[in-house]
Design a protein around this motif. Structure first.
Motif, PDB file in Angstrom:
ATOM      1  N   ALA A  50       0.837  -1.208   0.000  1.00  0.00           N
ATOM      2  CA  ALA A  50       0.000   0.000   0.000  1.00  0.00           C
ATOM      3  C   ALA A  50       0.871   1.257   0.000  1.00  0.00           C
ATOM      4  N   LEU A  51       1.963   1.243   0.750  1.00  0.00           N
ATOM      5  CA  LEU A  51       2.863   2.404   0.793  1.00  0.00           C
ATOM      6  C   LEU A  51       3.557   2.625  -0.547  1.00  0.00           C
ATOM      7  N   LEU A  52       3.917   1.553  -1.226  1.00  0.00           N
ATOM      8  CA  LEU A  52       4.542   1.679  -2.543  1.00  0.00           C
ATOM      9  C   LEU A  52       3.602   2.366  -3.529  1.00  0.00           C
ATOM     10  N   ARG A  53       2.334   2.126  -3.356  1.00  0.00           N
ATOM     11  CA  ARG A  53       1.333   2.679  -4.269  1.00  0.00           C
ATOM     12  C   ARG A  53       0.784   4.031  -3.817  1.00  0.00           C
ATOM     13  N   GLU A  54       1.194   4.490  -2.647  1.00  0.00           N
ATOM     14  CA  GLU A  54       0.657   5.733  -2.078  1.00  0.00           C
ATOM     15  C   GLU A  54       0.850   6.924  -3.005  1.00  0.00           C
ATOM     16  N   GLY A  55       1.965   7.015  -3.653  1.00  0.00           N
ATOM     17  CA  GLY A  55       2.233   8.145  -4.523  1.00  0.00           C
ATOM     18  C   GLY A  55       1.726   7.967  -5.936  1.00  0.00           C
ATOM     19  N   SER A  56       1.075   6.845  -6.213  1.00  0.00           N
ATOM     20  CA  SER A  56       0.593   6.575  -7.570  1.00  0.00           C
ATOM     21  C   SER A  56      -0.908   6.835  -7.667  1.00  0.00           C
ATOM     22  N   SER A  57      -1.444   6.498  -8.806  1.00  0.00           N
ATOM     23  CA  SER A  57      -2.883   6.674  -9.000  1.00  0.00           C
ATOM     24  C   SER A  57      -3.656   5.390  -8.701  1.00  0.00           C
ATOM     25  N   ALA A  58      -3.035   4.453  -8.026  1.00  0.00           N
ATOM     26  CA  ALA A  58      -3.691   3.194  -7.684  1.00  0.00           C
ATOM     27  C   ALA A  58      -4.706   3.444  -6.568  1.00  0.00           C
ATOM     28  N   ALA A  59      -5.868   3.896  -6.938  1.00  0.00           N
ATOM     29  CA  ALA A  59      -6.882   4.338  -5.978  1.00  0.00           C
ATOM     30  C   ALA A  59      -7.270   3.270  -4.972  1.00  0.00           C
ATOM     31  N   LYS A  60      -7.221   2.006  -5.372  1.00  0.00           N
ATOM     32  CA  LYS A  60      -7.641   0.942  -4.462  1.00  0.00           C
ATOM     33  C   LYS A  60      -6.845   0.972  -3.163  1.00  0.00           C
ATOM     34  N   TYR A  61      -5.606   1.395  -3.213  1.00  0.00           N
ATOM     35  CA  TYR A  61      -4.762   1.419  -2.022  1.00  0.00           C
ATOM     36  C   TYR A  61      -4.920   2.695  -1.208  1.00  0.00           C
ATOM     37  N   ARG A  62      -5.639   3.672  -1.711  1.00  0.00           N
ATOM     38  CA  ARG A  62      -5.813   4.932  -0.983  1.00  0.00           C
ATOM     39  C   ARG A  62      -6.926   4.857   0.055  1.00  0.00           C
ATOM     40  N   TYR A  63      -7.715   3.826  -0.011  1.00  0.00           N
ATOM     41  CA  TYR A  63      -8.854   3.681   0.881  1.00  0.00           C
ATOM     42  C   TYR A  63      -8.711   2.400   1.686  1.00  0.00           C
ATOM     43  N   ILE A  65      -8.235  -0.185   5.164  1.00  0.00           N
ATOM     44  CA  ILE A  65      -7.193  -0.589   6.093  1.00  0.00           C
ATOM     45  C   ILE A  65      -6.291  -1.584   5.380  1.00  0.00           C
ATOM     46  N   TRP A  66      -5.019  -1.270   5.294  1.00  0.00           N
ATOM     47  CA  TRP A  66      -4.023  -2.134   4.667  1.00  0.00           C
ATOM     48  C   TRP A  66      -2.860  -2.277   5.636  1.00  0.00           C
ATOM     49  N   GLY A  67      -2.522  -3.505   5.992  1.00  0.00           N
ATOM     50  CA  GLY A  67      -1.386  -3.712   6.892  1.00  0.00           C
ATOM     51  C   GLY A  67      -1.537  -3.000   8.217  1.00  0.00           C
ATOM     52  N   ALA A  68      -2.750  -2.967   8.732  1.00  0.00           N
ATOM     53  CA  ALA A  68      -3.062  -2.349  10.031  1.00  0.00           C
ATOM     54  C   ALA A  68      -2.851  -0.837  10.045  1.00  0.00           C
ATOM     55  N   THR A  69      -2.992  -0.187   8.886  1.00  0.00           N
ATOM     56  CA  THR A  69      -2.876   1.272   8.838  1.00  0.00           C
ATOM     57  C   THR A  69      -4.069   1.875   8.102  1.00  0.00           C
ATOM     58  N   THR A  70      -4.447   3.053   8.545  1.00  0.00           N
ATOM     59  CA  THR A  70      -5.506   3.812   7.888  1.00  0.00           C
ATOM     60  C   THR A  70      -4.893   4.624   6.748  1.00  0.00           C
ATOM     61  N   PRO A  71      -5.716   5.178   5.875  1.00  0.00           N
ATOM     62  CA  PRO A  71      -5.173   6.040   4.825  1.00  0.00           C
ATOM     63  C   PRO A  71      -4.328   7.191   5.377  1.00  0.00           C
ATOM     64  N   ALA A  72      -4.783   7.818   6.452  1.00  0.00           N
ATOM     65  CA  ALA A  72      -4.033   8.937   7.042  1.00  0.00           C
ATOM     66  C   ALA A  72      -2.694   8.471   7.604  1.00  0.00           C
ATOM     67  N   ARG A  74      -0.964   5.842   6.603  1.00  0.00           N
ATOM     68  CA  ARG A  74      -0.082   5.518   5.475  1.00  0.00           C
ATOM     69  C   ARG A  74       0.468   6.770   4.826  1.00  0.00           C
ATOM     70  N   ARG A  75      -0.361   7.783   4.705  1.00  0.00           N
ATOM     71  CA  ARG A  75       0.093   9.032   4.099  1.00  0.00           C
ATOM     72  C   ARG A  75       1.211   9.650   4.930  1.00  0.00           C
ATOM     73  N   ALA A  76       1.058   9.618   6.249  1.00  0.00           N
ATOM     74  CA  ALA A  76       2.090  10.166   7.138  1.00  0.00           C
ATOM     75  C   ALA A  76       3.394   9.382   7.008  1.00  0.00           C
ATOM     76  N   ILE A  77       3.309   8.061   6.953  1.00  0.00           N
ATOM     77  CA  ILE A  77       4.504   7.231   6.780  1.00  0.00           C
ATOM     78  C   ILE A  77       5.152   7.540   5.434  1.00  0.00           C
ATOM     79  N   TYR A  78       4.344   7.612   4.398  1.00  0.00           N
ATOM     80  CA  TYR A  78       4.836   7.900   3.045  1.00  0.00           C
ATOM     81  C   TYR A  78       5.553   9.249   3.008  1.00  0.00           C
ATOM     82  N   ASP A  79       4.910  10.274   3.566  1.00  0.00           N
ATOM     83  CA  ASP A  79       5.504  11.615   3.565  1.00  0.00           C
ATOM     84  C   ASP A  79       6.824  11.646   4.335  1.00  0.00           C
ATOM     85  N   THR A  80       6.871  10.969   5.475  1.00  0.00           N
ATOM     86  CA  THR A  80       8.100  10.908   6.274  1.00  0.00           C
ATOM     87  C   THR A  80       9.213  10.220   5.512  1.00  0.00           C
ATOM     88  N   ARG A  81       8.889   9.105   4.885  1.00  0.00           N
ATOM     89  CA  ARG A  81       9.901   8.382   4.100  1.00  0.00           C
ATOM     90  C   ARG A  81      10.395   9.236   2.933  1.00  0.00           C
TER      91      ARG A  81
END
Length: 88
Positions: A50-63, A65-72, A74-81
């Motif tokens: 889900a994090l790999l796809r966070e910056g893409s247009s893969a909408a299915k991963y933007r909504y 619960i994936w890997g025990a994380t909410t969209p918000a 995951r976004r925070a983890i993605y931005d930090t990375r």
């Protein structure tokens, strides 16, 4: 080897992993889904996918619960990375 029925929690109750809000009942469902994720053997791989796809247009991963994380979360983890990678 064959199995009878779902192998992963999200296969047992897929709707649980896509609550329709982030407050009230939706928040309670998200917390329940996250608890279910913690018993899944592929939780970390699921979150990373889900994090790999966070910056893409893969909408299915933007909504949902994936890997025990909410969209918000995951976004925070993605931005930090991303910030860490740019600084390196």
């Amino acid at each position: 080897m064959t199995t009878d029925g779902p192998q992963f929690p999200c296969q047992e109750d897929p709707e649980l992993f896509f609550p329709n809000s982030s407050s009230g009942v939706g928040l309670a469902l998200a917390e329940e889904a996250k608890r279910e994720c913690h018993r899944c053997p592929i939780k970390d791989a699921c979150r990373e996918e889900a994090l790999l796809r966070e910056g893409s247009s893969a909408a299915k991963y933007r909504y949902g619960i994936w890997g025990a994380t909410t969209p918000a979360e995951r976004r925070a983890i993605y931005d930090t990375r991303r910030k860490t990678a740019v600084a390196a």
